[in-house]
Design an enzyme around this catalytic site. Structure first.
Site, PDB file in Angstrom:
ATOM      1  N   CYS A  73       0.869  -1.174   0.000  1.00  0.00           N
ATOM      2  CA  CYS A  73       0.000   0.000   0.000  1.00  0.00           C
ATOM      3  C   CYS A  73       0.903   1.221   0.000  1.00  0.00           C
ATOM      4  CB  CYS A  73      -0.881  -0.006   1.249  1.00  0.00           C
ATOM      5  SG  CYS A  73      -1.864   1.500   1.404  1.00  0.00           S
ATOM      6  N   CYS A 184      -0.015   3.103  -6.904  1.00  0.00           N
ATOM      7  CA  CYS A 184      -1.066   2.673  -5.972  1.00  0.00           C
ATOM      8  C   CYS A 184      -1.398   1.238  -6.332  1.00  0.00           C
ATOM      9  CB  CYS A 184      -2.304   3.555  -6.120  1.00  0.00           C
ATOM     10  SG  CYS A 184      -3.729   2.934  -5.188  1.00  0.00           S
TER      11      CYS A 184
HETATM   12  N1  DGL Z   1      -3.772   0.652  -2.385  1.00  0.00           N
HETATM   13  C1  DGL Z   1      -3.307   1.747  -1.629  1.00  0.00           C
HETATM   14  C2  DGL Z   1      -2.075   2.388  -2.182  1.00  0.00           C
HETATM   15  O1  DGL Z   1      -1.293   1.708  -2.816  1.00  0.00           O
HETATM   16  C3  DGL Z   1      -4.328   2.673  -0.999  1.00  0.00           C
HETATM   17  C4  DGL Z   1      -5.325   3.331  -1.876  1.00  0.00           C
HETATM   18  C5  DGL Z   1      -6.361   4.086  -1.049  1.00  0.00           C
HETATM   19  O2  DGL Z   1      -6.979   3.476  -0.176  1.00  0.00           O
HETATM   20  O3  DGL Z   1      -6.531   5.296  -1.293  1.00  0.00           O
HETATM   21  O4  DGL Z   1      -1.832   3.538  -1.984  1.00  0.00           O
END
Ligand code: DGL
Length: 269
Positions: A73, A184
């Site tokens: 994440c 992301c």
């Molecule tokens: N999947 C996450 C990332 O890589 C978080 C996305 C989110 O919840 O805004 O940043």
């Protein structure tokens, strides 16, 4: 210890794009994957708030005996990677950062696009990545919060999905990018749409395989790979709705394992 699970966390289903690479590279490992869907999305939240959520989940995974924490994440890493490393000094933690380095090495146009969420761009981690790797190339950034929403909604195959993708990517296309860095972990699930809009001349740079290789390297160097000959298990937990999460796991990574609800006690920072 070798048979202990690897703990993984994300705001939702994004980290599944890294989990599937880990499963392919390390099929004998057991994994506990936590989706913090009660607090999703992470992208618009403050650093302090994210530190609270992530620290709470990290404590849970540590208490469950995880031999390593992987954070697929970007937002959580931007807010809390160094913070967690300070708290859990004797725990193996694998983070991730936007893959500007390979994109800067491969660009011919000299223009690299990065798509992610607000929290990731704001952090010191992104500033440091830019500082280390973006020399001599132009980096065009775009915050795409609606992409997270689309993936969590199961990527409806509708004209509006295409419109949303086009709206966010248009400035990058106009700027002449030939590399698109996925900052992301939710976004790899939109790859077909990203490619459809950008065309074959733009490379999509997804760091997920590199993160999986790093997990393997770190476990190996600590003699912590699971020697078991049988396939590992994945336990899916969500702070949100387990039925909804189960459907998304099936759709996105074709795993039939049902998700369970996770209730964490309120946590004081
Ligand atoms: N999947 C996450 C990332 O890589 C978080 C996305 C989110 O919840 O805004 O940043």
């Amino acid at each position: 210890m070798n048979a202990s699970p690897i703990g993984m966390l994300d705001s939702g289903v994004g980290g599944l794009s890294v989990l599937r690479e880990v499963r392919t590279l390390l099929p004998h490992e057991n994994v506990i994957y936590v989706a913090d869907q009660a607090h999703m999305p992470y992208g618009p939240r403050s650093r302090e708030e994210l530190r609270g959520f992530v620290q709470q989940i990290a404590h849970y995974l540590r208490d469950r005996g995880c031999k390593m924490l992987v954070i697929p994440c970007n937002a959580a890493n931007a807010a809390a990677l160094h913070y967690l490393r300070d708290i859990f000094r004797d725990w193996l933690i694998v983070g991730m950062e936007p893959a500007i380095k390979p994109a800067a090495e491969h660009t011919h146009s000299g223009v690299v696009g990065v798509i992610t969420t607000k929290a990731t761009f704001q952090g010191e981690l992104f500033a440091s990545v830019m500082d280390r790797f973006a020399k001599g190339v132009k980096v065009e950034t775009q915050v795409c919060p609606d992409f997270v929403t689309l993936v969590e909604a199961g990527i409806p195959d509708t004209p509006s999905t295409r419109d949303i993708v086009a709206r966010y990517l248009a400035p990058l296309k106009q700027a002449g990018i030939d590399q698109l860095v996925i900052g992301c972990t939710h976004f790899p699930f939109l790859e077909a749409y990203l490619k459809e809009y950008l065309g074959a001349e733009v490379d999509i740079v997804d760091p997920a395989p590199a993160v999986a290789r790093q997990v393997k390297r770190v476990l190996d160097s600590h003699h912590l790979l699971n020697p078991s000959a049988t396939e590992g298990t994945t336990e899916y937990l969500t702070t949100g709705d387990p039925d909804n999460f189960t459907r998304l796991i099936r759709q996105l990574i074709s795993d039939q394992t049902p998700a369970q609800a996770l209730h964490l006690d309120a946590f004081e920072l």
